[in-house]
Enzyme design. Structure first.
Site, PDB file in Angstrom:
ATOM      1  N   LYS A 102      24.857  25.100  47.651  1.00 33.57           N
ATOM      2  CA  LYS A 102      25.648  25.955  48.502  1.00 33.57           C
ATOM      3  C   LYS A 102      25.099  27.282  48.556  1.00 33.57           C
ATOM      4  O   LYS A 102      24.896  27.907  49.895  1.00 33.57           O
ATOM      5  CB  LYS A 102      27.184  25.903  48.109  1.00 33.57           C
ATOM      6  CG  LYS A 102      28.060  26.344  49.112  1.00 33.57           C
ATOM      7  CD  LYS A 102      29.480  26.180  48.533  1.00 33.57           C
ATOM      8  CE  LYS A 102      30.449  26.693  49.422  1.00 33.57           C
ATOM      9  NZ  LYS A 102      31.786  26.407  48.793  1.00 33.57           N
ATOM     10  N   ASP A 118      29.207  29.654  36.353  1.00 36.34           N
ATOM     11  CA  ASP A 118      30.238  29.225  36.604  1.00 36.34           C
ATOM     12  C   ASP A 118      31.340  29.831  35.510  1.00 36.34           C
ATOM     13  O   ASP A 118      31.285  29.787  34.329  1.00 36.34           O
ATOM     14  CB  ASP A 118      30.193  27.572  36.230  1.00 36.34           C
ATOM     15  CG  ASP A 118      31.450  26.837  36.478  1.00 36.34           C
ATOM     16  OD1 ASP A 118      32.633  27.562  36.763  1.00 36.34           O
ATOM     17  OD2 ASP A 118      31.690  25.688  36.359  1.00 36.34           O
ATOM     18  N   ASN A 136      32.604  39.240  42.373  1.00 33.23           N
ATOM     19  CA  ASN A 136      33.418  39.055  43.408  1.00 33.23           C
ATOM     20  C   ASN A 136      34.030  37.670  43.417  1.00 33.23           C
ATOM     21  O   ASN A 136      35.223  37.432  44.117  1.00 33.23           O
ATOM     22  CB  ASN A 136      32.479  38.805  44.751  1.00 33.23           C
ATOM     23  CG  ASN A 136      33.163  38.720  45.941  1.00 33.23           C
ATOM     24  OD1 ASN A 136      34.118  39.341  46.393  1.00 33.23           O
ATOM     25  ND2 ASN A 136      32.754  37.442  46.622  1.00 33.23           N
ATOM     26  N   TYR A 175      48.126  34.394  41.078  1.00 27.72           N
ATOM     27  CA  TYR A 175      46.854  35.148  41.824  1.00 27.72           C
ATOM     28  C   TYR A 175      47.130  36.479  41.720  1.00 27.72           C
ATOM     29  O   TYR A 175      46.283  37.231  41.194  1.00 27.72           O
ATOM     30  CB  TYR A 175      46.761  34.719  43.235  1.00 27.72           C
ATOM     31  CG  TYR A 175      45.701  35.357  43.785  1.00 27.72           C
ATOM     32  CD1 TYR A 175      44.384  35.161  43.784  1.00 27.72           C
ATOM     33  CD2 TYR A 175      46.076  36.302  44.758  1.00 27.72           C
ATOM     34  CE1 TYR A 175      43.570  35.571  44.466  1.00 27.72           C
ATOM     35  CE2 TYR A 175      45.017  37.110  45.556  1.00 27.72           C
ATOM     36  CZ  TYR A 175      43.611  36.660  45.497  1.00 27.72           C
ATOM     37  OH  TYR A 175      42.661  37.369  46.001  1.00 27.72           O
ATOM     38  N   LYS A 218      45.169  39.627  39.667  1.00 33.29           N
ATOM     39  CA  LYS A 218      44.548  40.665  40.194  1.00 33.29           C
ATOM     40  C   LYS A 218      45.175  41.860  39.571  1.00 33.29           C
ATOM     41  O   LYS A 218      44.522  43.177  39.400  1.00 33.29           O
ATOM     42  CB  LYS A 218      44.834  40.742  41.532  1.00 33.29           C
ATOM     43  CG  LYS A 218      43.820  39.458  42.260  1.00 33.29           C
ATOM     44  CD  LYS A 218      42.459  39.620  42.048  1.00 33.29           C
ATOM     45  CE  LYS A 218      41.810  38.529  42.947  1.00 33.29           C
ATOM     46  NZ  LYS A 218      40.304  38.676  42.608  1.00 33.29           N
TER      47      LYS A 218
HETATM   48  N1  LIG Z   1      40.200  36.265  51.478  1.00 33.10           N
HETATM   49  C1  LIG Z   1      41.106  37.329  51.172  1.00 33.10           C
HETATM   50  O1  LIG Z   1      41.992  37.637  52.163  1.00 33.10           O
HETATM   51  C2  LIG Z   1      41.078  38.266  50.079  1.00 33.10           C
HETATM   52  C3  LIG Z   1      41.914  39.278  50.022  1.00 33.10           C
HETATM   53  C4  LIG Z   1      41.771  40.288  48.889  1.00 33.10           C
HETATM   54  C5  LIG Z   1      40.812  39.721  47.776  1.00 33.10           C
HETATM   55  N2  LIG Z   1      39.957  38.648  48.160  1.00 33.10           N
HETATM   56  C6  LIG Z   1      39.105  38.545  46.854  1.00 33.10           C
HETATM   57  O2  LIG Z   1      37.864  38.237  47.316  1.00 33.10           O
HETATM   58  C7  LIG Z   1      36.977  37.595  46.407  1.00 33.10           C
HETATM   59  C8  LIG Z   1      36.261  36.574  47.029  1.00 33.10           C
HETATM   60  O3  LIG Z   1      37.129  35.431  47.618  1.00 33.10           O
HETATM   61  P1  LIG Z   1      37.045  34.982  49.159  1.00 33.10           P
HETATM   62  O4  LIG Z   1      38.049  35.536  50.058  1.00 33.10           O
HETATM   63  O5  LIG Z   1      35.571  35.127  49.663  1.00 33.10           O
HETATM   64  O6  LIG Z   1      37.018  33.494  48.895  1.00 33.10           O
HETATM   65  P2  LIG Z   1      36.389  32.070  48.781  1.00 33.10           P
HETATM   66  O7  LIG Z   1      35.965  31.919  50.357  1.00 33.10           O
HETATM   67  O8  LIG Z   1      37.337  31.183  48.441  1.00 33.10           O
HETATM   68  O9  LIG Z   1      35.292  32.542  47.998  1.00 33.10           O
HETATM   69  C9  LIG Z   1      35.463  32.616  46.523  1.00 33.10           C
HETATM   70  C10 LIG Z   1      33.889  32.430  46.030  1.00 33.10           C
HETATM   71  O10 LIG Z   1      34.385  32.578  44.390  1.00 33.10           O
HETATM   72  C11 LIG Z   1      33.489  31.336  44.020  1.00 33.10           C
HETATM   73  N3  LIG Z   1      34.006  30.921  42.674  1.00 33.10           N
HETATM   74  C12 LIG Z   1      35.391  30.277  42.368  1.00 33.10           C
HETATM   75  N4  LIG Z   1      35.522  29.976  41.310  1.00 33.10           N
HETATM   76  C13 LIG Z   1      34.325  30.087  40.844  1.00 33.10           C
HETATM   77  C14 LIG Z   1      33.814  29.786  39.411  1.00 33.10           C
HETATM   78  N5  LIG Z   1      34.448  29.293  38.583  1.00 33.10           N
HETATM   79  N6  LIG Z   1      32.405  30.061  39.076  1.00 33.10           N
HETATM   80  C15 LIG Z   1      31.834  31.045  39.994  1.00 33.10           C
HETATM   81  N7  LIG Z   1      32.107  31.145  41.430  1.00 33.10           N
HETATM   82  C16 LIG Z   1      33.264  30.839  41.551  1.00 33.10           C
HETATM   83  C17 LIG Z   1      33.315  30.335  45.252  1.00 33.10           C
HETATM   84  O11 LIG Z   1      32.420  29.478  44.754  1.00 33.10           O
HETATM   85  P3  LIG Z   1      32.397  27.927  45.662  1.00 33.10           P
HETATM   86  O12 LIG Z   1      31.953  28.427  47.024  1.00 33.10           O
HETATM   87  O13 LIG Z   1      31.547  27.074  44.797  1.00 33.10           O
HETATM   88  O14 LIG Z   1      33.853  27.278  45.515  1.00 33.10           O
HETATM   89  C18 LIG Z   1      33.346  31.040  46.491  1.00 33.10           C
HETATM   90  O15 LIG Z   1      32.044  31.558  46.568  1.00 33.10           O
HETATM   91  C19 LIG Z   1      37.931  36.991  45.404  1.00 33.10           C
HETATM   92  O16 LIG Z   1      37.985  37.694  44.301  1.00 33.10           O
HETATM   93  C20 LIG Z   1      39.276  37.106  46.092  1.00 33.10           C
HETATM   94  O17 LIG Z   1      40.319  37.023  45.188  1.00 33.10           O
HETATM   95  C21 LIG Z   1      40.128  37.976  49.157  1.00 33.10           C
END
Ligand SMILES: NC(=O)c1ccc[n+]([C@@H]2O[C@H](COP(=O)([O-])OP(=O)(O)OC[C@H]3O[C@@H](n4cnc5c(N)ncnc54)[C@H](OP(=O)(O)O)[C@@H]3O)[C@@H](O)[C@H]2O)c1
Length: 283
Positions: free
Chosen positions: A18, A43, A70, A158, A162
């Site tokens: 990916k 991971d 991230n 969650y 955070k």
């Molecule tokens: N989206 C929002 O509205 C929002 C708001 C505030 C904060 N955030 C924060 O932003 C950050 C990024 O999230 P996102 O919104 O981009 O969500 P996302 O699309 O679900 O992306 C999360 C990423 O984390 C990776 N990940 C999850 N578990 C992992 C592990 N065990 N080892 C390595 N990588 C792992 C995922 O990998 P895979 O692709 O392989 O699953 C994916 O690349 C997170 O910390 C989230 O809490 C998001």
């Protein structure tokens, strides 16, 4: 970061295939050289993987200017990875382990190249809504209580993870002043974004419509991450949602917040030391 001309960017991914597809996409859209982007395996659900990644960084990279933690998960399902419920392992313990393992490399880079380096954590505005009833646990029992499936409030988990991430950033910043280490530690929040986060466990047209209506594109949210990883020393130990340093609220406030941070740190330190003895001794 690539668009801004970073000479080398490592995408640390649990799914390398990916990651490679994303690297290709970045190359296609920015026309960056293929040498400037690499995909490495990491991971966060495995402490061995975090240690292997950190060891590789230390041996293969001449310098590290910014470490952007991230990756994160939002789940309503109680699963265990390593010695904790999965969101705690991924969003808190492994993130902290990575930070402490690589802090010396960030400090070395700052010193050797006479610059300031960054450790930036992606937090979330939702930390403020954490109910964190586990905080009422007896001394030394915070993580044990979070790991009790029978009492777990997964709709709060969650937000709690955070909140704990903010405590980690504040604690690390207090332990490692920029004046002595040259490393700026901060916590950003990207706002509500159209990522995969919200659809992994609940995916239907109504949810997608609501997210699309109310949220921003991830490219926009990602700018707040780039900002954090290049912000000045005034951001050290700070929470920086939407590129603005903002006082933290909720359970982080006042004497109660300081006491809770101490409790979290005492327990977290034990966990990190049990995984890699000496890792939290940064002096
Ligand atoms: N989206 C929002 O509205 C929002 C708001 C505030 C904060 N955030 C924060 O932003 C950050 C990024 O999230 P996102 O919104 O981009 O969500 P996302 O699309 O679900 O992306 C999360 C990423 O984390 C990776 N990940 C999850 N578990 C992992 C592990 N065990 N080892 C390595 N990588 C792992 C995922 O990998 P895979 O692709 O392989 O699953 C994916 O690349 C997170 O910390 C989230 O809490 C998001």
């Amino acid at each position: 970061m690539v668009r801004l001309g970073a000479s080398s960017v490592i995408l640390a991914c649990r799914n390398v295939e990916k990651g490679e597809a994303v690297a290709k996409d970045i190359q296609a859209t920015t026309s960056c050289s293929s040498d400037s982007l690499q995909v490495w395996h990491l991971d966060l659900s495995s402490y061995a993987s975090v240690q292997a990644f950190s060891d590789r960084v230390k041996t293969e990279l001449p310098r590290v200017d910014a470490l952007l933690a991230n990756a994160g998960i939002l789940t309503w399902k109680f699963r265990v990875t390593e010695d904790n419920e999965e969101s705690i392992t991924t969003n808190v313990i492994s993130m902290s382990l990575l930070a402490f393992l690589l802090y010396p490399k960030l400090r070395e880079t700052a010193d050797k190249y006479n610059t300031q380096t960054h450790f930036t954590v992606t937090g979330s505005e939702l930390y403020e809504y954490a109910k964190f009833k586990e905080r009422k646990a007896p001394a030394g029992q915070l993580f044990v209580t979070l790991n009790d499936e029978t009492k777990a409030n997964m709709s709060d988990r969650y937000n709690v993870s955070k909140l704990l991430a903010i405590f980690v950033v504040k604690q690390m910043a207090a332990l490692c002043p920029v004046s002595s280490g040259g490393v700026i530690v901060n916590c950003v929040a990207p706002g509500f974004c159209q990522s995969e986060l919200h659809f992994r466990e609940l995916d239907n047209r109504a949810v997608r419509f609501m997210v699309k209506l109310l949220s921003r594109r991830t490219e926009v949210g990602a700018r707040t991450l780039v900002h954090g990883a290049s912000a000045g020393a005034e951001s050290h130990g700070q929470y920086v949602p939407d590129c603005k340093i903002t006082p933290t609220a909720g359970f982080t406030k006042g004497n109660g917040g300081a006491e809770l941070q101490d409790r979290v740190w005492m327990e977290l330190k034990q966990k990190l030391e049990a995984t890699r003895p000496g890792v939290t001794s940064l002096s």
